[in-house]
Enzyme design. Structure first.
Site, short mmCIF file in Angstrom:
data_model
loop_
_atom_site.label_atom_id
_atom_site.label_comp_id
_atom_site.label_asym_id
_atom_site.label_seq_id
_atom_site.Cartn_x
_atom_site.Cartn_y
_atom_site.Cartn_z
N GLU A 26 36.04 2.98 23.83
CA GLU A 26 36.48 2.42 22.61
C GLU A 26 36.96 1.16 22.91
N THR A 83 38.57 6.33 13.24
CA THR A 83 38.93 5.80 11.93
C THR A 83 39.76 6.98 11.01
N CYS A 84 39.49 7.87 11.17
CA CYS A 84 40.20 8.81 10.36
C CYS A 84 41.54 8.83 10.49
N GLY A 110 30.75 4.77 14.13
CA GLY A 110 31.33 5.04 12.71
C GLY A 110 30.43 3.83 11.78
N SER A 111 31.51 3.34 10.72
CA SER A 111 30.82 2.55 9.86
C SER A 111 31.74 1.35 9.86
N GLU A 160 34.02 -1.70 -11.73
CA GLU A 160 32.88 -0.56 -11.18
C GLU A 160 31.51 -1.14 -11.78
N GLY A 217 31.24 0.79 -0.72
CA GLY A 217 30.45 1.51 0.13
C GLY A 217 30.71 1.23 1.63
N HIS A 277 50.34 35.63 -6.25
CA HIS A 277 50.50 35.14 -7.53
C HIS A 277 52.10 34.30 -7.35
C1 LIG Z 1 40.02 4.24 3.69
C2 LIG Z 1 39.13 5.49 3.97
C3 LIG Z 1 39.45 6.67 3.45
C4 LIG Z 1 38.69 7.94 3.89
N1 LIG Z 1 39.18 9.29 3.64
C5 LIG Z 1 38.68 10.23 4.04
C6 LIG Z 1 38.97 11.62 3.86
O1 LIG Z 1 39.98 11.85 3.02
N2 LIG Z 1 38.30 12.64 4.32
C7 LIG Z 1 37.15 12.60 5.28
O2 LIG Z 1 36.82 13.55 5.48
N3 LIG Z 1 36.65 11.20 5.32
C8 LIG Z 1 37.36 10.25 4.81
N4 LIG Z 1 36.77 8.82 4.96
C9 LIG Z 1 35.43 8.85 5.85
C10 LIG Z 1 36.01 9.13 7.49
O3 LIG Z 1 37.17 8.15 7.77
C11 LIG Z 1 34.84 8.75 8.23
O4 LIG Z 1 33.43 9.59 7.78
C12 LIG Z 1 34.87 9.22 9.76
O5 LIG Z 1 36.12 8.64 10.09
C13 LIG Z 1 33.85 8.65 10.49
O6 LIG Z 1 34.00 9.19 11.80
P1 LIG Z 1 33.13 8.81 12.95
O7 LIG Z 1 32.87 10.15 13.70
O8 LIG Z 1 31.65 8.48 12.41
O9 LIG Z 1 33.57 7.51 13.89
P2 LIG Z 1 34.85 6.82 13.80
O10 LIG Z 1 36.06 7.52 13.86
O11 LIG Z 1 34.69 5.82 12.83
O12 LIG Z 1 34.97 6.01 15.18
C14 LIG Z 1 34.27 5.00 15.63
C15 LIG Z 1 34.95 4.26 16.65
O13 LIG Z 1 33.84 3.62 17.49
C16 LIG Z 1 34.47 2.38 17.94
N5 LIG Z 1 33.51 1.55 18.22
C17 LIG Z 1 32.67 0.71 17.30
N6 LIG Z 1 31.57 0.04 18.00
C18 LIG Z 1 31.97 0.24 19.50
C19 LIG Z 1 31.53 -0.35 20.56
N7 LIG Z 1 30.27 -1.18 20.56
N8 LIG Z 1 32.01 -0.16 21.76
C20 LIG Z 1 33.09 0.78 21.76
N9 LIG Z 1 33.64 1.24 20.75
C21 LIG Z 1 33.19 0.97 19.49
C22 LIG Z 1 35.29 1.63 16.55
O14 LIG Z 1 36.54 1.13 17.05
C23 LIG Z 1 35.85 3.43 16.22
O15 LIG Z 1 37.31 3.55 16.84
C24 LIG Z 1 37.51 7.82 4.74
C25 LIG Z 1 37.11 6.40 4.91
C26 LIG Z 1 37.95 5.24 4.64
C27 LIG Z 1 37.51 4.05 5.16
N1 LIG Z 2 38.39 11.74 -0.01
C1 LIG Z 2 37.12 11.36 1.06
O1 LIG Z 2 36.75 12.28 1.43
C2 LIG Z 2 37.00 9.95 1.03
C3 LIG Z 2 37.96 8.93 0.86
C4 LIG Z 2 37.54 7.75 0.81
C5 LIG Z 2 36.39 7.40 1.53
N2 LIG Z 2 35.44 8.38 1.89
C6 LIG Z 2 34.17 8.23 2.52
O2 LIG Z 2 33.95 6.65 2.59
C7 LIG Z 2 32.70 6.41 1.85
C8 LIG Z 2 32.77 5.12 1.48
O3 LIG Z 2 33.56 4.99 0.46
P1 LIG Z 2 33.51 3.73 -0.83
O4 LIG Z 2 34.60 4.15 -1.99
O5 LIG Z 2 33.41 2.42 -0.06
O6 LIG Z 2 32.01 3.88 -1.17
P2 LIG Z 2 31.45 4.66 -2.38
O7 LIG Z 2 29.81 4.89 -2.33
O8 LIG Z 2 32.11 6.17 -2.66
O9 LIG Z 2 31.72 3.95 -3.75
C9 LIG Z 2 31.30 2.91 -3.81
C10 LIG Z 2 31.49 2.45 -5.37
O10 LIG Z 2 31.13 0.95 -5.48
C11 LIG Z 2 30.35 0.79 -6.91
N3 LIG Z 2 29.76 -0.59 -6.59
C12 LIG Z 2 28.83 -0.96 -5.83
N4 LIG Z 2 28.41 -2.09 -5.94
C13 LIG Z 2 29.44 -2.89 -6.81
C14 LIG Z 2 29.48 -3.86 -7.25
N5 LIG Z 2 28.88 -5.15 -6.94
N6 LIG Z 2 30.64 -4.37 -8.23
C15 LIG Z 2 31.37 -3.14 -8.48
N7 LIG Z 2 31.29 -1.87 -7.98
C16 LIG Z 2 30.39 -1.85 -7.11
C17 LIG Z 2 29.51 1.89 -6.73
O11 LIG Z 2 28.86 2.15 -8.01
C18 LIG Z 2 30.51 3.01 -6.10
O12 LIG Z 2 30.97 3.50 -7.26
C19 LIG Z 2 32.48 7.49 0.93
O13 LIG Z 2 31.28 7.36 0.58
C20 LIG Z 2 33.03 8.75 1.64
O14 LIG Z 2 32.27 9.40 1.99
C21 LIG Z 2 35.85 9.68 1.58
#
Ligand SMILES: Cc1cc2nc3c(=O)[nH]c(=O)nc-3n(C[C@H](O)[C@H](O)[C@H](O)COP(=O)(O)OP(=O)(O)OC[C@H]3O[C@@H](n4cnc5c(N)ncnc54)[C@H](O)[C@@H]3O)c2cc1C
Ligand SMILES: NC(=O)c1ccc[n+]([C@@H]2O[C@H](COP(=O)([O-])OP(=O)(O)OC[C@H]3O[C@@H](n4cnc5c(N)ncnc54)[C@H](O)[C@@H]3O)[C@@H](O)[C@H]2O)c1
Length: 438
Positions: A33, A42-43, A127-128, A187, A250, A425
Site C-alpha cells: 500500500e 478508500t472506503c 481502486g479509482s 448537473e 465520476g 411493528h
Molecule cells: C466519497 C465517496 C463515497 C463513497 N460512498 C460509498 C458508499 O457509501 N458505499 C459504497 O459501497 N461505496 C461507496 N463509495 C465507493 C467505494 O469507496 C469504492 O467503490 C471502494 O472503496 C473501492 O474499493 P477497492 O477495493 O476498489 O479499492 P480501494 O479501497 O480504493 O483501495 C485501493 C488502494 O490502493 C492503493 N494504491 C493505488 N495504487 C497503488 C500502487 N501503485 N501501489 C500501492 N498501493 C496503491 C490506494 O492508496 C488505495 O488505498 C464511495 C466513494 C467515494 C469516493
Molecule cells: N452511496 C454510495 O453507494 C456511493 C456514494 C458515493 C460514491 N459512490 C460510488 O462512487 C462513484 C463515483 O461517484 P460520482 O458522484 O463521482 O459519479 P456519478 O457517476 O455517480 O455522478 C457523476 C455526475 O456528474 C455529472 N456530470 C458529468 N459531467 C459533468 C459536467 N461536465 N458538469 C456537470 N455535471 C457533470 C453526471 O451527469 C453525473 O450525474 C459512484 O458511481 C458510486 O459507484 C457510491
C-alpha cells in the site's frame, strides 16, 4: 527478490480480505500500500465510512468542527484496526508504491528504497481516482476540492458549489446543507437522478431543495477562476461565487504509474484493467478486483470480487461475475434512496408485462413514529410468475430494507410471501406487507 504465493497491490476491500484469508490458509502473502493514511483502503478512510459518519453527525445537529473531529476519530480507529487485522493474520505489509516491471515481477518503492517482489498469484486492487474534467481553471484555481479534499476543510464554507449531481455530489450537497452551508449543484443532465423513475427523481429534488440546495441543471461549467475572495464558477455566461468548490463527476480506474505497459495486461477502451468472469486479467495468475476492473464502484461489489477470486484460487469456480445479479444501491441523501432490479421505465423499455404499486411513507405507522413522512416505496412485480422485478425505496430505512428485497429476488421468492410475512411493528420493513399487496 522475495517470492510469495500471493501479492496484493492496494489495501482495498477485496484485496485485504483475500490477503488475510489466504494467509490464514498457510499461504505466504504480501500486500503493498503506497499511503499509510490509506491503510484499510478508500472506503474506511475517505469514502463510505467518513462521509456517512459526517452525515449522521449532521443529522444529530453536531457542529462542523464536532462532525469533522468525530469523522477523524472513527477513520483513525478503523485504519488501526485494519492494519492490526492484516498483519495479525500473518500478511507482510509493505508501505510502498508498486509498479510492474514484467508480468510477474513488481517493483516496490518507498523513497529511495527500491525492492522487487514476485508471486505466483498477483492481485491488482488499486481502486479509482476522481475524474478531472478539462474545464479551464479547474485544477489551477484555489478552493477547489475532490471528494477527499472536501473532507478535510479546516473551516466550514458558508457557500459551496458542487459540479456533478451523482452519488458523491448529492451526498455532499445534503451533508453541507444540513450543516448550514448554502449549496449549489451544477448537473450536466437536464434531469436530476435520471436513472430513476421521474416521480421519485422529482420527489428527491423537491426534498433536497427544501433542505436549501439550489440546482443548476443542463449546466455546462465553462470556467473556474479566482476573482477576489473564494472561487468563481462560470456557466452559461453567468458567474457564481463560492467559498469552496467540489468536483464529483465520476471516478476512473487507478492504473497510472502501475507499469502495466511492461506487461501483457490489457486495458478496456474505458481505461479499466480488462478481466474475465473470474476477475482474471489477460495474464494468467494476475487478477484485478474492485474499482480498477471497471465494474460497479461499490465497496460491496469489491467484496464480491474477493468471493470470486477466493473461490477460483481454492478450487471452487461455481461463482463468477456472470452469476452476480440484483446489485442494490443506496444513496445517502435525506431520506436515503435505494434501488434494486428494474425501474418502471426499464421494465417498459424491455416490453415486460408488470404491475407497479406505490406506498407513500406518509401512510406508514413508523413514518409517523419517526415524525418524518417524506418518501415513497415503489415495487414492480411480474403478475404471471409472481416474482419481484424491482424496487425503489425512498424513505427512512430504505438502505436496510432494500437488502431484504434483493434476497427475495435472488431466491425467486414470490411477492406474495412478503405480502404475508410477519414483520415486527412499528418498523419500516412491515410496510413491505402493504406495498406488495397487489
Ligand atoms: C466519497 C465517496 C463515497 C463513497 N460512498 C460509498 C458508499 O457509501 N458505499 C459504497 O459501497 N461505496 C461507496 N463509495 C465507493 C467505494 O469507496 C469504492 O467503490 C471502494 O472503496 C473501492 O474499493 P477497492 O477495493 O476498489 O479499492 P480501494 O479501497 O480504493 O483501495 C485501493 C488502494 O490502493 C492503493 N494504491 C493505488 N495504487 C497503488 C500502487 N501503485 N501501489 C500501492 N498501493 C496503491 C490506494 O492508496 C488505495 O488505498 C464511495 C466513494 C467515494 C469516493
Ligand atoms: N452511496 C454510495 O453507494 C456511493 C456514494 C458515493 C460514491 N459512490 C460510488 O462512487 C462513484 C463515483 O461517484 P460520482 O458522484 O463521482 O459519479 P456519478 O457517476 O455517480 O455522478 C457523476 C455526475 O456528474 C455529472 N456530470 C458529468 N459531467 C459533468 C459536467 N461536465 N458538469 C456537470 N455535471 C457533470 C453526471 O451527469 C453525473 O450525474 C459512484 O458511481 C458510486 O459507484 C457510491
Amino acid at each position: 527478490m522475495m517470492k510469495y504465493d500471493l501479492l496484493v497491490i492496494g489495501f482495498g476491500k477485496a484485496g485485504k480480505t483475500l490477503a488475510a484469508k489466504m494467509s490464514s490458509l498457510g499461504k505466504r502473502v504480501a500486500l503493498v500500500e503506497k499511503d499509510s493514511e490509506m491503510y484499510g483502503g478508500t472506503c474506511i478512510n475517505v469514502a463510505c465510512i467518513p462521509t456517512k459518519t459526517l452525515i449522521q453527525a449532521a443529522e444529530k445537529n453536531l457542529s462542523f468542527t464536532q462532525a469533522m473531529h468525530l469523522k477523524d476519530t472513527v477513520t483513525a480507529r478503523l485504519r488501526h484496526k485494519n492494519e492490526q487485522t492484516l498483519t495479525g493474520s500473518g500478511v507482510d505489509l509493505y508501505h510502498a508504491a508498486a509498479r510492474f516491471v514484467s508480468d510477474k515481477v513488481v517493483e516496490i518503492a518507498a523513497g529511495s528504497d527500491v525492492d522487487q517482489l514476485t508471486a505466483e498469484t498477483i492481485v491488482i486492487n488499486t481502486g479509482s481516482v476522481a475524474n478531472v474534467l478539462p474545464i479551464p481553471g479547474l485544477t489551477e484555481s484555489r478552493y477547489v476540492y475532490d471528494s477527499t479534499g472536501i473532507q478535510s476543510l479546516s473551516e466550514q464554507p458558508e457557500s459551496l458549489g458542487i459540479i456533478g449531481g451523482g452519488n458523491i455530489g448529492l451526498e455532499f450537497a445534503s451533508l453541507y446543507a444540513r450543516l448550514g452551508s448554502r449549496v449549489t449543484v451544477f448537473e450536466y443532465s437536464p434531469q436530476l437522478l435520471s436513472r430513476f423513475d421521474s416521480d421519485i427523481a422529482d420527489l428527491a429534488k423537491t426534498y433536497l431543495e427544501e433542505d436549501g440546495i439550489h440546482f443548476e441543471l443542463s449546466a455546462a461549467v465553462e470556467l473556474v477562476s479566482n476573482k477576489g475572495q473564494g472561487v468563481t464558477v462560470t456557466a452559461a455566461g453567468k458567474d457564481y461565487h463560492f467559498d469552496a468548490l467540489l468536483y464529483a463527476t465520476g471516478r476512473k480506474p487507478a492504473v497510472a504509474h502501475l507499469g502495466l505497459e511492461n506487461t501483457a495486461i490489457q486495458l478496456t477502451d474505458r481505461g479499466a484493467v480488462q478481466v474475465d468472469e473470474f476477475c482474471e486479467t489477460t495474464v494468467k495468475g494476475i487478477y484485478a478486483v474492485g474499482d480498477v476492473n471497471g465494474g460497479l464502484q461499490f465497496t460491496y461489489t469489491s467484496l464480491d470480487d474477493f468471493r470470486i477470486v477466493f473461490g477460483k484460487l481454492t478450487g471452487n469456480s461455481s461463482y463468477s461475475l456472470k452469476e452476480r445479479r440484483n446489485v442494490p444501491t443506496s444513496m445517502f441523501i435525506n431520506p436515503p434512496l435505494s434501488q434494486v432490479g428494474l425501474t418502471e421505465k426499464e421494465a417498459q423499455a424491455a416490453h415486460l408485462s408488470y404491475q407497479i404499486k406505490k406506498l407513500p411513507v406518509a401512510s406508514m405507522p413508523r413514518g409517523h413514529v419517526n415524525n418524518d413522512l417524506r418518501g415513497l416505496y415503489s415495487v414492480l412485480i411480474d403478475p404471471k410468475s409472481k416474482e419481484i422485478l424491482g424496487a425503489t425505496l425512498f424513505g427512512a430505512a430504505s438502505h436496510e430494507n432494500i437488502n431484504l428485497i434483493k434476497m427475495a429476488m435472488d431466491n425467486k421468492i414470490p411477492y406474495t410471501y412478503i405480502k404475508n410475512q410477519v414483520f415486527t411493528h412499528p418498523s419500516m420493513a412491515e410496510n413491505l406487507n402493504d406495498v406488495f399487496n397487489f
